[in-house]
Scaffold this motif. Structure first.
Motif, short mmCIF file in Angstrom:
data_model
loop_
_atom_site.label_atom_id
_atom_site.label_comp_id
_atom_site.label_asym_id
_atom_site.label_seq_id
_atom_site.Cartn_x
_atom_site.Cartn_y
_atom_site.Cartn_z
N SER A 164 -43.35 -21.70 -57.09
CA SER A 164 -42.97 -23.08 -56.80
C SER A 164 -41.50 -23.12 -56.41
O SER A 164 -40.65 -22.50 -57.05
N HIS A 165 -41.21 -23.81 -55.34
CA HIS A 165 -39.84 -23.91 -54.84
C HIS A 165 -39.16 -25.12 -55.46
O HIS A 165 -39.46 -26.27 -55.13
N ARG A 166 -38.24 -24.85 -56.39
CA ARG A 166 -37.52 -25.93 -57.06
C ARG A 166 -36.03 -25.71 -56.94
O ARG A 166 -35.55 -24.57 -56.88
N ASN A 167 -35.29 -26.82 -56.93
CA ASN A 167 -33.84 -26.72 -56.82
C ASN A 167 -33.25 -26.38 -58.19
O ASN A 167 -33.95 -26.31 -59.21
N ALA A 168 -31.94 -26.15 -58.21
CA ALA A 168 -31.26 -25.72 -59.42
C ALA A 168 -31.42 -26.72 -60.56
O ALA A 168 -31.64 -26.35 -61.72
N PHE A 169 -31.32 -28.01 -60.23
CA PHE A 169 -31.44 -29.04 -61.27
C PHE A 169 -32.83 -29.02 -61.90
O PHE A 169 -32.98 -29.12 -63.12
N GLN A 170 -33.87 -28.87 -61.07
CA GLN A 170 -35.24 -28.83 -61.59
C GLN A 170 -35.47 -27.62 -62.48
O GLN A 170 -36.15 -27.70 -63.51
N LEU A 171 -34.88 -26.48 -62.06
CA LEU A 171 -35.03 -25.26 -62.86
C LEU A 171 -34.36 -25.41 -64.22
O LEU A 171 -34.93 -25.04 -65.26
N ILE A 172 -33.15 -25.94 -64.22
CA ILE A 172 -32.41 -26.09 -65.48
C ILE A 172 -33.07 -27.11 -66.39
O ILE A 172 -33.22 -26.89 -67.59
N SER A 173 -33.51 -28.23 -65.81
CA SER A 173 -34.11 -29.28 -66.63
C SER A 173 -35.46 -28.86 -67.22
O SER A 173 -35.91 -29.45 -68.21
N SER A 174 -36.11 -27.86 -66.62
CA SER A 174 -37.41 -27.42 -67.13
C SER A 174 -37.30 -26.35 -68.22
O SER A 174 -38.30 -25.99 -68.84
N VAL A 175 -36.08 -25.85 -68.47
CA VAL A 175 -35.88 -24.80 -69.47
C VAL A 175 -36.37 -25.22 -70.85
O VAL A 175 -37.09 -24.46 -71.52
N PRO A 176 -36.02 -26.43 -71.36
CA PRO A 176 -36.53 -26.81 -72.69
C PRO A 176 -38.06 -26.80 -72.78
O PRO A 176 -38.62 -26.36 -73.78
N CYS A 177 -38.71 -27.28 -71.71
CA CYS A 177 -40.19 -27.28 -71.71
C CYS A 177 -40.74 -25.86 -71.73
O CYS A 177 -41.75 -25.58 -72.40
N HIS A 178 -40.08 -24.95 -71.01
CA HIS A 178 -40.51 -23.54 -71.01
C HIS A 178 -40.38 -22.95 -72.40
O HIS A 178 -41.26 -22.21 -72.86
N ILE A 179 -39.27 -23.26 -73.08
CA ILE A 179 -39.05 -22.72 -74.43
C ILE A 179 -40.11 -23.26 -75.40
O ILE A 179 -40.71 -22.51 -76.17
N ILE A 180 -40.33 -24.58 -75.33
CA ILE A 180 -41.34 -25.18 -76.21
C ILE A 180 -42.73 -24.62 -75.92
O ILE A 180 -43.50 -24.30 -76.82
N GLY A 181 -43.05 -24.48 -74.61
CA GLY A 181 -44.34 -23.94 -74.22
C GLY A 181 -44.54 -22.52 -74.71
O GLY A 181 -45.60 -22.16 -75.23
N TYR A 182 -43.51 -21.69 -74.54
CA TYR A 182 -43.59 -20.29 -74.98
C TYR A 182 -43.80 -20.21 -76.49
O TYR A 182 -44.69 -19.48 -76.97
N LEU A 183 -42.98 -20.96 -77.25
CA LEU A 183 -43.09 -20.92 -78.71
C LEU A 183 -44.45 -21.46 -79.16
O LEU A 183 -45.04 -20.93 -80.11
N SER A 184 -44.94 -22.50 -78.48
CA SER A 184 -46.23 -23.09 -78.86
C SER A 184 -47.36 -22.09 -78.68
O SER A 184 -48.20 -21.90 -79.57
#
Length: 537
Positions: A164-184
């Motif tokens: 998926s082609h996302r800009n820098a802001f989208q990548l940074i803002s999705s980091v918390p969701c990635h962390i929560i998803g991974y831990l879940s």
């Protein structure tokens, strides 16, 4: 001195459970430990259970003791003394257990058999060891990924998600969701998807699994084997050999169980009753198989099972049927994608994609996190894998399925429908227009006599459909996607779609977990043998 050596050797050897008979006339018998082994074993197991409970409950215990003001220097001194006492009891128990086992002639005979098999797993040593039921961790590995040749180790095919082609802001803002998803996923998530990996469930089912394994060994001459995967997981397998015994015995059915299924009490019974040779295995982390059922470990598990079937058991790929039940359709279709020359794939109560099912069972507020977690870490997209397989497919739909229906009691919401639709869109793209899709969805909303009536009212001419397919194959080829339908009108396309739907999918009036009767395990329809409706029994 020899007694002391025997005691030391027997301290940490596996637990012996039972001894199987050499023949149908000799019944199995439960191993009877002497008092030294029996009581010391109970003490060791009790301490182990207390340790596990304390470990899992440590956050709660520490919080409780802190609030009560118990975390003082005197408390730690008392705790140290307690742990030391437990340690002394544990050491003495191991010594007593070693003495008990070293003086038990039955156990020493088993231990010698195990040592012989560990040294050289010849057929005779394997047969002698197979008489014993004991802790599986000590079972010698019969086939490992590390011993496979270079051709067998070639890179496997996997479905790669598009970047998926996302800009820098989208990548940074999705980091918390990635962390929560991974831990879940790596804590409770994988256990929710595969509840069979829960230790508490396995402990409850332990006696039932042992009973099922005993039946496979004694009633069907099952042979147990340990396989080692690429990441060194141990995979527990059971093989029933019917070659040269039954009409279907030269065909091997490799069974892939559901998310709470085990080969001991799972789907193996259906092809066994139908007279096939059968190979069952347990997911990583299920019963005696080690690891966790993450996708990569699942891939490597079914891969070593397939290599074992081909290279060790001696079955040709074209004589192997993959049978997947429920979530077992994921490993079955992954194997079909990487072994496209197999005979057929049978999918029972299987879905197309786990994401819609996961979203429907979670709060709406968590939908975005669920989507990210599933797609990134457990992307069980069965349909995408099935599309890569060019051979015969049979989908068995449970008409009262309460698990893979998005809406309970609504047959049209059964995700098996979506699986077949996606397969048809790939294999027969020119006959799957919007009009035909709507008709097919209406057809899927019926079952039994109502479905038969809809099929008849639609005016399906089976002879014409068969003739059109045969003509296309003779002039072109059997490869997919087929270009059949370029010169058809809407009525002919509708007839062809319904004709194919009846060939690819069979309905079974039952809930999700009801054992499949043997007469439902049919030979998948092959387009080269259009009239092959023979039921293998």
């Amino acid at each position: 001195m020899s007694l002391l050596r025997s005691v030391i050797e027997s301290m940490f050897t596996p637990r012996l459970v039972k001894i199987y008979g050499n023949s149908p006339l000799q019944v199995e018998r439960v191993y009877e430990p002497n008092l030294f082994e029996k009581w010391s074993d109970q003490i060791i197991n009790s301490i182990y259970m207390l340790w596990k409970l304390g470990l899992y409950g440590s956050p709660l215990l520490v919080g409780y003791f802190y609030r009560k003001g118990y975390l003082t220097s005197d408390y730690f001194i008392t705790l140290t003394k307690f742990v030391t006492s437990i340690g002394v009891i544990l050491v003495v128990s191991f010594c007593v257990r070693g003495f008990g086992r070293s003086t038990n002639s039955v156990y020493q005979k088993f231990l010698k058999t195990l040592k012989d098999a560990d040294t050289d797993l010849t057929p005779s040593n394997k047969q002698a060891l197979s008489r014993y039921e004991f802790d599986f961790y000590a079972w010698p590995a019969e086939y490992t990924w590390f011993n496979m040749d270079g051709i067998a180790k070639k890179a496997r095919r996997n479905i790669v998600r598009p970047v998926s082609h996302r800009n820098a802001f989208q990548l940074i803002s999705s980091v918390p969701c990635h962390i929560i998803g991974y831990l879940s996923i790596h804590t409770f998530g994988i256990r929710m998807i595969y509840p069979g990996s829960l230790g508490i469930l396995q402990m409850i089912l332990g006696p039932v699994l042992l009973q099922g394994r005993t039946k496979l060994i004694e009633s069907y001459k099952g042979v147990r084997s340990k396989l080692k995967t690429k990441e060194n997981n141990s995979i527990d397998t059971m093989f029933i050999d019917r070659r040269n015994e039954t009409e279907n015995g030269n065909t091997l059915v490799v069974c892939c169980e559901g998310n709470a299924g085990f080969y001991e009490i799972g789907v193996m019974g259906t092809p066994i009753e139908a007279g096939y040779s059968v190979l069952g295995w347990n997911h990583p982390g299920f019963a005696c198989s080690t690891g966790k059922p993450y996708p990569v470990q699942e891939h490597n598990a079914i891969d070593i099972v397939m290599q074992f079937a081909i290279n060790k058991l001696g079955f040709k790929k074209e004589n192997i049927i993959l049978f997947g039940w429920s979530i077992g359709g994921y490993t079955a279709t992954w194997a079909a994608m990487n072994y496209p020359d197999i005979k057929a794939v049978v999918l029972d109560a299987t879905f197309d994609d786990i994401l819609p099912l996961a979203v429907s069972h979670m709060p709406q507020s968590m939908e975005s996190i669920v989507k990210l977690a599933i797609r990134e870490y457990v992307n069980l997209n069965i349909a995408e894998q099935l599309l890569t397989y060019p051979g015969p497919v049979l989908i068995i739909r449970r008409t009262e399925d309460e698990v893979i229906c998005l809406e309970e009691g609504i047959l049209s919401s059964n995700r098996g429908n979506n699986l077949l639709i996606k397969l048809f869109k790939y294999r027969y793209p020119l006959i799957m227009n919007d009009a035909q899709l709507k008709i097919l969805q209406e057809y899927f909303s019926y079952t039994g006599p109502k479905q038969d009536d809809f099929y008849r009212i639609s005016g399906v001419n089976s002879d014409l459909c068969r003739s059109l397919l045969e003509s296309y194959i003779s002039e072109n080829s059997k490869s997919y996607p087929m270009r059949i339908g370029e010169d058809m009108d809407d009525n002919q396309k509708t007839q062809m779609v319904l004709y194919l739907a009846r060939k690819y999918m069979k309905d079974y009036k039952s809930t999700h977990c009801t054992p499949l009767p043997r007469d439902m395990f049919q030979a998948p329809w092959d387009i080269n043998i259009v009239e092959n409706d023979f039921v293998l029994t």
